[in-house]
Design a protein around this motif. Sequence first.
Motif, PDB file in Angstrom:
ATOM      1  N   PHE A 231      -8.557 -29.217 -85.455  1.00 50.29           N
ATOM      2  CA  PHE A 231      -8.369 -27.837 -85.019  1.00 50.29           C
ATOM      3  C   PHE A 231      -6.976 -27.584 -84.443  1.00 50.29           C
ATOM      4  CE2 PHE A 231      -8.628 -24.439 -81.868  1.00 50.29           C
ATOM      5  CZ  PHE A 231      -9.029 -23.398 -82.693  1.00 50.29           C
ATOM      6  N   TYR A 234      -3.728 -26.029 -86.135  1.00 50.23           N
ATOM      7  CA  TYR A 234      -3.444 -24.600 -86.242  1.00 50.23           C
ATOM      8  C   TYR A 234      -2.413 -24.130 -85.218  1.00 50.23           C
ATOM      9  CZ  TYR A 234      -6.397 -23.064 -90.020  1.00 50.23           C
ATOM     10  OH  TYR A 234      -6.895 -22.839 -91.279  1.00 50.23           O
ATOM     11  N   ASN A 260      -6.516 -15.020 -84.071  1.00 49.44           N
ATOM     12  CA  ASN A 260      -7.487 -15.978 -83.521  1.00 49.44           C
ATOM     13  C   ASN A 260      -8.040 -15.482 -82.191  1.00 49.44           C
ATOM     14  OD1 ASN A 260      -7.560 -18.510 -81.419  1.00 49.44           O
ATOM     15  ND2 ASN A 260      -8.524 -19.061 -83.358  1.00 49.44           N
ATOM     16  N   THR A 290     -17.663 -27.320 -87.677  1.00 45.61           N
ATOM     17  CA  THR A 290     -16.712 -28.319 -88.181  1.00 45.61           C
ATOM     18  C   THR A 290     -16.442 -28.122 -89.669  1.00 45.61           C
ATOM     19  OG1 THR A 290     -17.591 -29.889 -86.542  1.00 45.61           O
ATOM     20  CG2 THR A 290     -16.242 -30.810 -88.305  1.00 45.61           C
ATOM     21  N   THR A 293     -14.179 -25.122 -90.258  1.00 48.17           N
ATOM     22  CA  THR A 293     -12.794 -25.469 -89.920  1.00 48.17           C
ATOM     23  C   THR A 293     -12.171 -26.317 -91.022  1.00 48.17           C
ATOM     24  OG1 THR A 293     -13.401 -25.437 -87.571  1.00 48.17           O
ATOM     25  CG2 THR A 293     -11.304 -26.463 -88.134  1.00 48.17           C
ATOM     26  N   SER A 296     -11.269 -24.266 -94.023  1.00 48.18           N
ATOM     27  CA  SER A 296     -10.082 -23.424 -93.821  1.00 48.18           C
ATOM     28  C   SER A 296      -8.821 -24.109 -94.353  1.00 48.18           C
ATOM     29  CB  SER A 296      -9.913 -23.081 -92.332  1.00 48.18           C
ATOM     30  OG  SER A 296      -9.427 -24.190 -91.588  1.00 48.18           O
ATOM     31  N   ALA A 316     -11.219 -20.844 -89.656  1.00 49.60           N
ATOM     32  CA  ALA A 316     -10.983 -21.752 -88.523  1.00 49.60           C
ATOM     33  C   ALA A 316     -11.462 -21.129 -87.219  1.00 49.60           C
ATOM     34  CB  ALA A 316      -9.498 -22.101 -88.426  1.00 49.60           C
ATOM     35  N   THR A 317     -11.243 -19.824 -87.057  1.00 49.31           N
ATOM     36  CA  THR A 317     -11.642 -19.135 -85.826  1.00 49.31           C
ATOM     37  C   THR A 317     -13.157 -19.086 -85.694  1.00 49.31           C
ATOM     38  OG1 THR A 317      -9.638 -17.782 -85.903  1.00 49.31           O
ATOM     39  CG2 THR A 317     -11.426 -16.991 -84.518  1.00 49.31           C
ATOM     40  N   GLY A 319     -15.189 -21.165 -87.108  1.00 49.72           N
ATOM     41  CA  GLY A 319     -15.565 -22.555 -86.835  1.00 49.72           C
ATOM     42  C   GLY A 319     -15.406 -22.907 -85.377  1.00 49.72           C
ATOM     43  N   GLU A 320     -14.304 -22.441 -84.775  1.00 51.44           N
ATOM     44  CA  GLU A 320     -14.075 -22.662 -83.342  1.00 51.44           C
ATOM     45  C   GLU A 320     -15.128 -21.942 -82.508  1.00 51.44           C
ATOM     46  OE1 GLU A 320     -10.771 -21.437 -79.909  1.00 51.44           O
ATOM     47  OE2 GLU A 320     -10.499 -20.805 -81.980  1.00 51.44           O
ATOM     48  N   ALA A 382     -12.794 -33.648 -91.504  1.00 51.72           N
ATOM     49  CA  ALA A 382     -13.880 -32.729 -91.145  1.00 51.72           C
ATOM     50  C   ALA A 382     -15.204 -33.208 -91.747  1.00 51.72           C
ATOM     51  CB  ALA A 382     -13.561 -31.310 -91.619  1.00 51.72           C
TER      52      ALA A 382
END
Length: 402
Positions: A231, A234, A260, A290, A293, A296, A316-317, A319-320, A382
């Motif tokens: 992560f 990024y 984000n 995960t 992410t 992504s 990714a966002t 996923g976060e 990942a």
Amino acid sequence: MKKLFQSYFESFGGLRKEIWLLSLITLINRAGTMVIPFLSLYLTKSRGFSLEEVGWILSFFGLGSVTGSWLGGKLTDKIGHYRTMALSLILSSVLFVLLQFPESFWSICLGIYLVMTVADIFRPAVFVAISAYSKPQNRTRSVTLIRLAINLGFSAGPALGGLIIATGGYSGLFWVDGLTCLAAGILLLKLLHPKRSNPEPEDIIIRAKSAISDKLYMIFILAMIIFGFIFIQYFSTMPLFYAEHHKLDEFEIGLLLGLNGLFIFLFEMPLIKFLESKEHSATGYVILGTLLTGFSFLVINLTDWVGILVVGMLLATIGEMIGFPFSNSFALNRSDGKKRGSYMALYSIAFSVSHIFGHNSGMQLIDNFGFEFTWYVMLGLAIFACALLLLLKGLLKRETVI
């Protein structure tokens, strides 16, 4: 539209007043730590260090974070989350002010190490405080509210920091950092009394084993180190990809990174409330976060269309938004009736370790093999993290049956 707004605000409902106060304290603390985003600029422009020297100084930053997280867990189990947070905030206020005075390379390394050690004592303690002040059914949303405060703090801090540098120079940053830490500490002492928390049964805590002896939890921590490693690309290597491969300027890169924080601010709490209403395990959601992410990194390798960068950032966002709150919730739930400080310390250390190795490793991979290969490596990592979490999920089911 009215129903949409109503639904959004309802997602914040049911959280205890103490969680809101803890979020306010965290917001003030994180908004105040504005030296950190400008550290590289301060060391090169104001102190005249080379990039290589700055790299070593930032390594001490990461080592201090690991030490602080470990020490914070120990102190939380010994003296409680309330005293540990107060100690961290008040000592940090002094150390941030003093950090402007060292001039030699090694004195700055030592100064950075001490500041981060004391500042990150706060991290395991605040996680334990979330558990102590929240209802069990609201833990994940309580974590999400704290994350929201952290994100808002990190958004406001750099903007305010830039203004302070422009008007009063770098010295003003250290004074403001110190004063905001002190303000957060005073608010903690005045508003957040430990008697309002849910105490752990003392006999259980005395007999409990530490987190490092929990083999299933260690599998989880390894997966979190890998997740963190992926992560953080990024915020270190990905901006280079935007600039070098897609020829974006600083303003356009800033807009992408800002997406984000904006997306998290608008959608994380409603999303978590929705997911909590479904009967799925926390580990299942961490696997989903995960995977998203990891994907992504896959999508940006599929085409040179610049719009794919927005798709990658959104993946990714999301996923976060899913991975971090539910992983935190898993760690808190796993620590029930155990030495909670040691559990949350390991959780914090996982991401500190990611910071120590992730940025440099990503840079080295790009330098030697290029962006495309590096993004496929991130996808592979990942998938490996998901495999570990699937193993953990199966072992947890067997543990429950036994």
